[in-house]
Enzyme design. Structure first.
Site, PDB file in Angstrom:
ATOM      1  N   GLU A  18       0.867  -1.167   0.000  1.00  0.00           N
ATOM      2  CA  GLU A  18       0.000   0.000   0.000  1.00  0.00           C
ATOM      3  C   GLU A  18       0.913   1.229   0.000  1.00  0.00           C
ATOM      4  O   GLU A  18       1.836   1.311   0.828  1.00  0.00           O
ATOM      5  CB  GLU A  18      -0.876   0.002   1.264  1.00  0.00           C
ATOM      6  CG  GLU A  18      -1.849   1.157   1.239  1.00  0.00           C
ATOM      7  CD  GLU A  18      -2.733   1.242   2.470  1.00  0.00           C
ATOM      8  OE1 GLU A  18      -2.707   0.322   3.306  1.00  0.00           O
ATOM      9  OE2 GLU A  18      -3.449   2.253   2.571  1.00  0.00           O
ATOM     10  N   ARG A  63       5.395 -12.921   9.427  1.00  0.00           N
ATOM     11  CA  ARG A  63       5.937 -11.563   9.326  1.00  0.00           C
ATOM     12  C   ARG A  63       7.343 -11.529   9.890  1.00  0.00           C
ATOM     13  O   ARG A  63       7.608 -12.190  10.883  1.00  0.00           O
ATOM     14  CB  ARG A  63       5.163 -10.647  10.275  1.00  0.00           C
ATOM     15  CG  ARG A  63       4.013  -9.960   9.825  1.00  0.00           C
ATOM     16  CD  ARG A  63       3.497  -9.035  10.914  1.00  0.00           C
ATOM     17  NE  ARG A  63       3.854  -7.671  10.579  1.00  0.00           N
ATOM     18  CZ  ARG A  63       3.253  -6.993   9.605  1.00  0.00           C
ATOM     19  NH1 ARG A  63       2.291  -7.536   8.902  1.00  0.00           N
ATOM     20  NH2 ARG A  63       3.618  -5.770   9.334  1.00  0.00           N
ATOM     21  N   LYS A  83       4.545   0.481   9.340  1.00  0.00           N
ATOM     22  CA  LYS A  83       4.559   1.782   8.682  1.00  0.00           C
ATOM     23  C   LYS A  83       3.956   2.866   9.563  1.00  0.00           C
ATOM     24  O   LYS A  83       4.417   4.002   9.542  1.00  0.00           O
ATOM     25  CB  LYS A  83       3.788   1.707   7.355  1.00  0.00           C
ATOM     26  CG  LYS A  83       4.675   1.289   6.200  1.00  0.00           C
ATOM     27  CD  LYS A  83       3.929   1.321   4.883  1.00  0.00           C
ATOM     28  CE  LYS A  83       3.009   0.152   4.779  1.00  0.00           C
ATOM     29  NZ  LYS A  83       2.462  -0.067   3.457  1.00  0.00           N
TER      30      LYS A  83
HETATM   31  P1  ATP Z   1       2.648  -2.300   7.853  1.00  0.00           P
HETATM   32  O1  ATP Z   1       1.955  -2.978   8.980  1.00  0.00           O
HETATM   33  O2  ATP Z   1       4.067  -1.968   8.140  1.00  0.00           O
HETATM   34  O3  ATP Z   1       1.889  -1.150   7.292  1.00  0.00           O
HETATM   35  P2  ATP Z   1       1.539  -3.796   5.793  1.00  0.00           P
HETATM   36  O4  ATP Z   1       1.461  -5.271   5.782  1.00  0.00           O
HETATM   37  O5  ATP Z   1       0.307  -3.049   6.084  1.00  0.00           O
HETATM   38  O6  ATP Z   1       2.720  -3.387   6.736  1.00  0.00           O
HETATM   39  P3  ATP Z   1       1.622  -3.462   2.990  1.00  0.00           P
HETATM   40  O7  ATP Z   1       2.137  -2.328   2.197  1.00  0.00           O
HETATM   41  O8  ATP Z   1       0.171  -3.711   2.995  1.00  0.00           O
HETATM   42  O9  ATP Z   1       2.139  -3.233   4.469  1.00  0.00           O
HETATM   43  O10 ATP Z   1       2.427  -4.785   2.660  1.00  0.00           O
HETATM   44  C1  ATP Z   1       2.883  -5.171   1.401  1.00  0.00           C
HETATM   45  C2  ATP Z   1       3.327  -6.594   1.478  1.00  0.00           C
HETATM   46  O11 ATP Z   1       4.436  -6.725   2.353  1.00  0.00           O
HETATM   47  C3  ATP Z   1       2.233  -7.489   2.017  1.00  0.00           C
HETATM   48  O12 ATP Z   1       2.155  -8.645   1.208  1.00  0.00           O
HETATM   49  C4  ATP Z   1       2.672  -7.795   3.408  1.00  0.00           C
HETATM   50  O13 ATP Z   1       2.213  -9.054   3.813  1.00  0.00           O
HETATM   51  C5  ATP Z   1       4.193  -7.734   3.302  1.00  0.00           C
HETATM   52  N1  ATP Z   1       4.762  -7.376   4.588  1.00  0.00           N
HETATM   53  C6  ATP Z   1       4.541  -6.259   5.310  1.00  0.00           C
HETATM   54  N2  ATP Z   1       5.209  -6.277   6.475  1.00  0.00           N
HETATM   55  C7  ATP Z   1       5.890  -7.452   6.506  1.00  0.00           C
HETATM   56  C8  ATP Z   1       6.768  -8.085   7.442  1.00  0.00           C
HETATM   57  N3  ATP Z   1       7.085  -7.510   8.607  1.00  0.00           N
HETATM   58  N4  ATP Z   1       7.280  -9.287   7.125  1.00  0.00           N
HETATM   59  C9  ATP Z   1       6.982  -9.870   5.962  1.00  0.00           C
HETATM   60  N5  ATP Z   1       6.167  -9.343   5.036  1.00  0.00           N
HETATM   61  C10 ATP Z   1       5.607  -8.153   5.298  1.00  0.00           C
HETATM   62 MG    MG Z   2      -1.340  -2.529   5.113  1.00  0.00          MG
END
Ligand code: ATP
Ligand code: MG
Length: 556
Positions: free
Chosen positions: A35, A261, A271
């Site tokens: 995102e 994760r 984020k």
């Molecule tokens: P955050 O909680 O930091 O906002 P998010 O999962 O909401 O992370 P996205 O931009 O939606 O962030 O994630 C993009 C991709 O990266 C998704 O497929 C997510 O599963 C993966 N991802 C995000 N954080 C991690 C992590 N700590 N370890 C592994 N994969 C991750």
């Molecule tokens: Mg997200």
């Protein structure tokens, strides 16, 4: 890239192998779906390495897709930085998409669900919706709007799109099962109304926005994704992912597979929290070298190869684990030990006058660029009568364990002669400001006979060296799990000493040619890189990438 040799097997890789062997798929298609509401962090890197890495290894394809269904928090700045970071990590997407590219198709599928009696327009407010949903132990209650006719639902949904209703007054919900033990299946919201936001891709075209859980499966299917990899929090959403695809007319049904994760000690990978660090000025920006963002780590001097290696080594498991910071650092260190040219830099200078060295004379010596790689050549070093050594490398007296300079003792200047400390000069306050030494001209490359030389220290010519600022970084938080304490703000664990700036360092003349991002070992001090943003040609800034030895596991 030759990372594949070391790729440890994992359950997802095994699934892919089996699917190719059985002929279920002739080619795999993955995607990385961020995102655009922040910069990518190390957790994203793990997902990138997994998705792009699998495509690469099995001759498949991987898309970059922006999951942009939350206008307001999203921004083109992030769209750009994300593309930058993926490229920097060494990957190339097959195709670039935005979920917003599919808004029209998503809308069409919603009408299909309504037509099948599988979605309805609900007018409960947020609080009522929560109340009706029930709890883990109690089933939910059906919304009073659940049994609206198809025609009425279609009419209302079209008018929602046309902008007739205010924010929050109506949502579109899937009609699934209010008694499901899985709360995600209790008539989840598919669409909400958002007026007055300008979407970075679609502008003001829409006031109706699809929810993530609805958008994601359809976007995956439209792109022909074979394996949709996501983190474990989405395990409970998988039934909804499958429900959406089972109930619309779409030829493809990707398989969602969850993995753990990435969590790392002494930092936060979220984020939202990283945004807070930036917005409240606790760090200098998204690319602050202490940030666990890809931009921060790049500026800190981590190489793409080391980051890929780390992401591969942490593995793709389902079991809970927190990765130690020292693992990341040792991967970075290993990479740099093999590749970084050696240089000399004095971080806390103490002036040394070599009294028997001719005044005005500049002697050019050679220093090998790497002790183990002759093929990396050497660089010229300039020796002069006045040099700097590090304050830590001199003591008035010390026992035998101290392998540096003491008054009356001898030490070798790295790649140069043996010197002896004869006298100290103090200022009015009694602080030692200068050291008077003498050198033995017969000791270039040979040890003096019958005399003990304590050790080897680094040095830089006072007139030929370059003034520089050196920045030393430590962990950003003082606690291994700063966001793991209930009721405590993660910010209260910020490490006040995470950045130590040494503004009076002096580095050897060869570093005048350093280019931003180039990495060096400053002998006996650590690995350093020239900062890309701070500093000037007259006064460069060097960031410490990592220390020479592991200082984490012991001090932790
Ligand atoms: P955050 O909680 O930091 O906002 P998010 O999962 O909401 O992370 P996205 O931009 O939606 O962030 O994630 C993009 C991709 O990266 C998704 O497929 C997510 O599963 C993966 N991802 C995000 N954080 C991690 C992590 N700590 N370890 C592994 N994969 C991750
Ligand atoms: Mg997200």
């Amino acid at each position: 890239m030759s990372d594949n040799k070391t790729t440890p097997s994992n359950f997802i890789r095994q699934i892919v192998k089996d699917d190719l062997a059985s002929g279920k798929h002739s080619r795999i298609q993955t995607r990385f779906p961020p995102e655009p509401n922040g910069y990518l962090h190390l957790g994203h890197a793990k997902s990138i390495v997994l998705n792009f890495g699998l495509a690469q290894e099995f001759d498949g394809r991987c898309n970059l897709r922006f999951d942009d269904t939350n206008p307001g928090k999203e921004d083109v700045e992030f769209v750009e930085s994300i593309q930058n970071d993926v490229k920097w990590l060494g990957y190339h997407w097959d195709q670039l998409f935005f979920a917003s590219d599919y808004f029209e198709q998503l809308y069409g599928y919603a009408e299909e669900l309504i037509g099948k009696g599988l979605a309805y327009v609900c007018e409960l407010n947020a609080e009522q919706t929560r109340e009706y949903r029930g709890t883990l132990t109690e089933p939910g209650k059906p919304s009073p709007y659940r049994d609206r006719s198809v025609d009425e639902n279609l009419d209302l949904f079209r008018r929602m799109r046309a902008g007739e209703f205010p924010d929050g007054s109506k949502v579109l919900r899937a009609k699934i099962d209010m008694a499901s033990p899985n709360l995600n299946m209790r008539d989840p919201v598919l669409y909400r109304i958002r007026h007055g936001v300008v979407h970075h891709q679609t502008g003001a075209e829409w006031c109706l926005y699809p929810m993530y859980d609805y958008t994601h499966p359809i976007s995956d299917a439209l792109e022909g994704i074979t394996h949709s990899l996501c983190t474990l929090e989405f395990e409970d959403h998988r039934p909804l992912y499958d429900w959406v695809l089972d109930n619309i007319t779409i030829p493809c049904h990707p398989r969602q597979i969850e993995f753990l994760r990435l969590n790392i000690e002494y930092t936060v990978l979220s984020k939202r929290k990283l945004t807070q660090l930036v917005d409240e000025g606790h760090v200098s920006g998204w690319d602050d070298p202490r940030m666990p963002t890809i931009a921060g780590m790049r500026r800190r001097g981590y190489s793409p190869a080391a980051m890929r290696d780390f992401c591969t080594r942490v593995g793709i498991t389902k079991s809970d684990s927190v990765v130690e910071m020292s693992l990341l650092e040792s991967v970075v260190r290993e990479d740099l030990d093999a590749t970084a040219p050696r240089r000399m830099a004095v971080l806390n200078p103490l002036k040394v006058v070599i009294e028997n060295y001719p005044e005005g004379h500049i002697e050019t010596l050679q220093g090998p660029n790497h002790p183990k790689h002759d093929d990396m050549g050497s660089r010229p070093l300039k020796l002069t009568r006045e040099i700097f050594i590090d304050r830590d490398d001199f003591r008035l007296e010390a026992n035998k364990k101290y392998k540096r300079l003491v008054l009356g003792g001898e030490v070798r200047l790295r790649n140069a002669y043996v010197i002896r400390a004869d006298e100290v000069v103090r200022d009015d306050s009694g602080e030692i400001v200068e050291l008077r030494c003498s050198y033995d001209p017969d000791t270039l490359g040979v040890n003096p006979e019958g005399r003990k030389v304590r050790g080897v220290i680094h040095w830089v010519s006072a007139s030929e060296g370059i003034a520089a600022e050196v920045r030393l970084y430590d962990r950003l938080f003082t606690d291994a799990a700063p966001d793991g304490h209930k009721g405590e703000d993660f910010l209260s664990y910020l490490n006040p000493e995470s950045l130590v700036a040494l503004p009076h360092a002096v580095v050897e003349p060869a570093l005048a040619d350093a280019v931003a991002g180039e990495r060096f070992q400053f002998e006996r001090e650590g690995y350093f890189t020239l900062d890309v943003t701070a500093g000037s040609a007259d006064k460069p800034v060097f960031n410490r990438v990592v220390t020479l030895r592991d200082s984490w596991s012991k001090s932790a």
